[in-house]
Design a protein around this motif. Structure first.
Motif, PDB file in Angstrom:
ATOM      1  N   ASP A 185      29.145   3.888  26.980  1.00  0.00           N
ATOM      2  CA  ASP A 185      29.784   5.181  27.212  1.00  0.00           C
ATOM      3  C   ASP A 185      31.204   5.089  26.670  1.00  0.00           C
ATOM      4  O   ASP A 185      31.988   4.244  27.101  1.00  0.00           O
ATOM      5  CB  ASP A 185      29.792   5.469  28.714  1.00  0.00           C
ATOM      6  N   VAL A 186      31.543   5.946  25.717  1.00  0.00           N
ATOM      7  CA  VAL A 186      32.844   5.873  25.053  1.00  0.00           C
ATOM      8  C   VAL A 186      33.830   6.929  25.559  1.00  0.00           C
ATOM      9  O   VAL A 186      34.869   7.160  24.942  1.00  0.00           O
ATOM     10  CB  VAL A 186      32.705   5.946  23.512  1.00  0.00           C
ATOM     11  N   ARG A 187      33.524   7.548  26.688  1.00  0.00           N
ATOM     12  CA  ARG A 187      34.421   8.560  27.247  1.00  0.00           C
ATOM     13  C   ARG A 187      35.595   7.900  27.970  1.00  0.00           C
ATOM     14  O   ARG A 187      35.613   6.694  28.198  1.00  0.00           O
ATOM     15  CB  ARG A 187      33.660   9.474  28.216  1.00  0.00           C
ATOM     16  N   ASP A 188      36.547   8.714  28.373  1.00  0.00           N
ATOM     17  CA  ASP A 188      37.685   8.233  29.149  1.00  0.00           C
ATOM     18  C   ASP A 188      37.232   7.848  30.550  1.00  0.00           C
ATOM     19  O   ASP A 188      36.169   8.254  31.018  1.00  0.00           O
ATOM     20  CB  ASP A 188      38.761   9.313  29.228  1.00  0.00           C
ATOM     21  N   HIS A 221      31.170   0.695  29.936  1.00  0.00           N
ATOM     22  CA  HIS A 221      32.231   1.649  29.643  1.00  0.00           C
ATOM     23  C   HIS A 221      33.251   1.020  28.709  1.00  0.00           C
ATOM     24  O   HIS A 221      33.945   0.060  29.075  1.00  0.00           O
ATOM     25  CB  HIS A 221      32.915   2.101  30.936  1.00  0.00           C
ATOM     26  N   ILE A 222      33.302   1.538  27.489  1.00  0.00           N
ATOM     27  CA  ILE A 222      34.323   1.128  26.523  1.00  0.00           C
ATOM     28  C   ILE A 222      34.828   2.411  25.869  1.00  0.00           C
ATOM     29  O   ILE A 222      34.151   2.983  25.015  1.00  0.00           O
ATOM     30  CB  ILE A 222      33.769   0.160  25.451  1.00  0.00           C
ATOM     31  N   LYS A 258      32.516   1.393  37.502  1.00  0.00           N
ATOM     32  CA  LYS A 258      32.271   0.972  36.134  1.00  0.00           C
ATOM     33  C   LYS A 258      31.646  -0.406  36.069  1.00  0.00           C
ATOM     34  O   LYS A 258      31.988  -1.310  36.802  1.00  0.00           O
ATOM     35  CB  LYS A 258      33.578   1.096  35.382  1.00  0.00           C
ATOM     36  N   LYS A 259      30.689  -0.570  35.141  1.00  0.00           N
ATOM     37  CA  LYS A 259      30.025  -1.849  34.916  1.00  0.00           C
ATOM     38  C   LYS A 259      30.522  -2.412  33.606  1.00  0.00           C
ATOM     39  O   LYS A 259      30.675  -1.694  32.652  1.00  0.00           O
ATOM     40  CB  LYS A 259      28.523  -1.663  34.861  1.00  0.00           C
ATOM     41  N   LYS A 260      30.734  -3.693  33.580  1.00  0.00           N
ATOM     42  CA  LYS A 260      31.189  -4.329  32.327  1.00  0.00           C
ATOM     43  C   LYS A 260      30.066  -5.080  31.685  1.00  0.00           C
ATOM     44  O   LYS A 260      29.174  -5.537  32.212  1.00  0.00           O
ATOM     45  CB  LYS A 260      32.351  -5.255  32.621  1.00  0.00           C
TER      46      LYS A 260
END
Length: 137
Positions: A50-53, A67-68, A135-137
């Protein structure tokens, strides 16, 4: 030539449709549907990025999505090196930012990059599940 003069509207329609066909072929498809994304996730263990803010991501994201944000993608490519030959699905709100992210990954050597057509908005409209976990990394 007489046919074109008498039926100019058919000639114009043929020219426009031909142009659209060529442009679509050159640009490639806009992305994959939510149904196709689900197949890739379930059958091929595709990874979702997911490239959103951060705020957009926290409001709801695809299950297990990494999430990046787009602005950080290039400097965080090293985190994704192990995915270069695996299916990767990129998503944002509408599909525009993730299309840019797809270009970045392709240039970095990723071979199976997919843009979620219509982004999370299309995902939710299709009735697909959304997570609101941290958020998951």
């Amino acid at each position: 030539m007489e046919f074109i003069q008498q039926h100019w509207y058919w000639a114009a329609l043929a020219a426009v449709s031909g142009t659209l066909l060529i442009v679509t072929s050159v640009r490639g498809s806009r992305g994959i549907s939510p149904a196709r994304a689900t197949q890739l996730i379930n059958r091929d263990d595709a990874v979702v990025i997911d490239v959103r803010d951060a705020g957009e991501y926290a409001a709801g994201h695809l299950l297990n999505a990494q999430h990046i944000p787009l602005g950080e993608l290039e400097k965080r490519l090293g985190e994704l090196d192990k995915l270069k030959d695996k299916p990767v699905i990129l998503n944002c709100q509408s599909g525009n930012r993730s299309a840019s992210a797809c270009d970045i990954l392709r240039k970095a050597g990723f071979t199976q990059v997919h843009n979620l057509e219509g982004g999370i908005a299309a995902w939710e409209q299709a009735g697909m599940p959304v997570s609101r976990n941290k958020k998951k990394k």
